[in-house]
Scaffold this active site. Sequence first.
Site, short mmCIF file in Angstrom:
data_model
loop_
_atom_site.label_atom_id
_atom_site.label_comp_id
_atom_site.label_asym_id
_atom_site.label_seq_id
_atom_site.Cartn_x
_atom_site.Cartn_y
_atom_site.Cartn_z
N ASP A 1 0.84 -1.20 0.00
CA ASP A 1 0.00 0.00 0.00
C ASP A 1 0.88 1.25 0.00
OD1 ASP A 1 0.58 -0.95 2.81
OD2 ASP A 1 -0.22 1.02 3.27
N HIS B 1 1.22 -8.90 -4.08
CA HIS B 1 0.27 -7.86 -3.71
C HIS B 1 1.09 -6.60 -3.43
CE1 HIS B 1 -3.59 -6.38 -2.09
NE2 HIS B 1 -2.85 -5.73 -1.20
N ASP C 1 0.17 -17.34 -5.32
CA ASP C 1 0.95 -16.33 -6.05
C ASP C 1 -0.01 -15.54 -6.92
OD1 ASP C 1 2.85 -14.78 -7.22
OD2 ASP C 1 3.74 -16.37 -8.44
N GLU D 1 1.72 -10.50 -0.14
CA GLU D 1 2.08 -9.09 -0.07
C GLU D 1 3.58 -8.97 0.18
OE1 GLU D 1 0.43 -4.87 1.78
OE2 GLU D 1 -0.15 -6.76 2.74
#
Length: 730
Positions: free
Chosen positions: A177, A491, A536, A545
């Site tokens: 993020d 991710h 994956d 992530e």
Amino acid sequence: MRRLLLVLLCVAGSAAAGTPIVKVNQLGFLPDAQKLAVAPQSAGSRFEVVPAAGGKAVFSGALGAPVRWEASGETVRIADFSGLVAPGSYRIKVEGLPLSDAFTVKPDNYRALSVASLKALYFNRTAIALAPQYAGAWARPAGHPDDKVLVHASAASSTRPAGTVIAASRGWYDAGDYNKYLPSSGITTYTLLAAYEHFPRWFDRLDVNIPESGNGVPDIIDEAMWNLAWMLSMQDPADGGVYHKLTNLKFDAMVMPHLAQKEPRYVVAKSTSAALNFAATMAAASRVLAPYQKQYPGTAAKMLAASEAAFKWAQANPAVLFKNPADVVTGEYGDARVDDEFAWAAAELYISTGKDSYYTALQPETVSNTYPAWDDVRGLAWTSLAHHRDRLTPLADRTLITARVDGLAARLANEWRTSGYRVPMRASDFVWGSNAVMLNQAMMLLQGYRLNGKPEYLQASQSALDYVLGRNALGQSFVTGFGARPSMHPHHRPSQGDSVAAPVPGWVTGGPQPFQQDKAECPPYPSTLPALSYLDHVCSFASNEVAINWNAPLVYVTAALSELTPKATTAMHTNSPLDLLRRQEQLLQFDRFGNDMALDIGLRLVERAKARKQTVSVEIARNGQVLFAHGMEGAPRDHADWIRRKSNLANRTGHSSFFIHTQAVLDGLDYDAIPTFDPREYAAHGGAFPVVVRGTGQVGTITVSGLPGPEDHQLVVDVLKDYLQVKGEI
């Protein structure tokens, strides 16, 4: 049909989905490292190592006894080919199974991985465009500048009411993020700083190709400084408290960072854990930055002052535990206990200031040891205390420090010894970020090895790296860009949002864990078993992530194994000048180094010079404290400056000053103008020799000045050879 394709993409290439295979580190090994592979129980009784390009076997052996590994539900057998030391590219052959993935055996095998794992953090920088000359295909516009962020209502104070605009620029995006968090930031930055403190010569020569490269500061310190600058901006100058995070109110979409800057960003509530993470990291940083006043003037002192202010705030606010405000739904990093953060911060401040009050605040007898995580950092306290134990004040309980470090390493090594996959992790250790658990366990095993040199600690840490690079139940490398079957769909918003097929390289993905918190958003997992529960797929924030605090131990472990793995076998096959000098450094080491020994060696050096009718000056120092100093009759005053600069070089590089001199000559460089070494501070002339204690590392220097460089060096070598009773030519 689309869902079926997603399932196929997630399991393609994994061992769980196809024919049983031999699992092996897909990158490879250093020549003298332990080398293990894992074969299924159904395999034959023997194995061979064959050249990757084909040909006769170069090594063969019997597979170990079958052992069940509960984490994957498998019964497997170990192939041990540690006796293979010749450089080359190989595969493992077991009757009835496909050949294993190719791997290499060679010196310096982990340098590219070390560079990539550190550079992954550069790729997550905020507030700077990633230019093509540094980022290659992953170049992008600047991420969030964060030069105008708002004080959230939860962080408001009389001097900074809600809505106040402040600057909190730089730093790294935390994970997949685009937010920045103090708890994960602290452990990440500290781990980089510890890596440099422990293995300076590795990082002094590690060119990561970042914008700061070539400025006279090792790249790892420059990279850490990008985040330390942000951390400093998160402290409220009015009271020393530290904001817990800088964030949007909600997570951004899966787009590139320059396309995710429409929403306002906030600094959110101060917390005790943030203040203590800040205090610990800044105290450690003040030590590492101290030699770089030219590049970062005044920064070390500023960091130490900021650290003490944050610790004082935490003592006055010991239980401000962070919870997301109602309107904030990004990562919480909430921590119900902060006694470990208090211990870590106190330990770092004690080491950096020498104040016994911080050791008392540490309450060491109440602090146990475990492998570190963002919410349990007591292991970092013991790591730093062990590394610096020879320079601690008399108040420190060195026996307790040794017991804490060795006790944890012994437990992890016992788990490794009995594990089917020969890894230190138990099934219960497979939690969110399990690969980071594995690497942090390796880091603590390495502290045990540095303390007492027990080979099994080094071997167990090697196994942890082997696991991450392919010797796991899925037969997959969990590091993007490395191995035959690396993670391809992490991710990670920049990897997903760009136009490059391959993900940003060098990231270690979270790894298998059975709780599958994202299963409502993802295709079905292949298994619920801890070591097989992995996708994956970009949807899988629970297993795939990336995170800065998961990458930092990979940076540490690759450097540590590269520096600590013995090099005796390969050294026997060469007689180059550098190898002969390296052999001197390997043989002329101590089991301990005390004041009495420094006096004895110093007097021997003076007597040897006198017998040869030579005039020299001698200095012997341990951890910055001079234990012996003498200038013979007729020695000029400038000997002191030569000693200072030569010992600075040995302390920074971990090599004798004559080694660096010789290396420069062989590289065609001017040894008085080596890039990154300011000649006012460093002299690449013979005479300074590192004092290395086995299992601990370098603790000081023995330096002679007054003769031509090679003769200064040889005088030290001759005396140490006699003192340590080393036989034969060196």
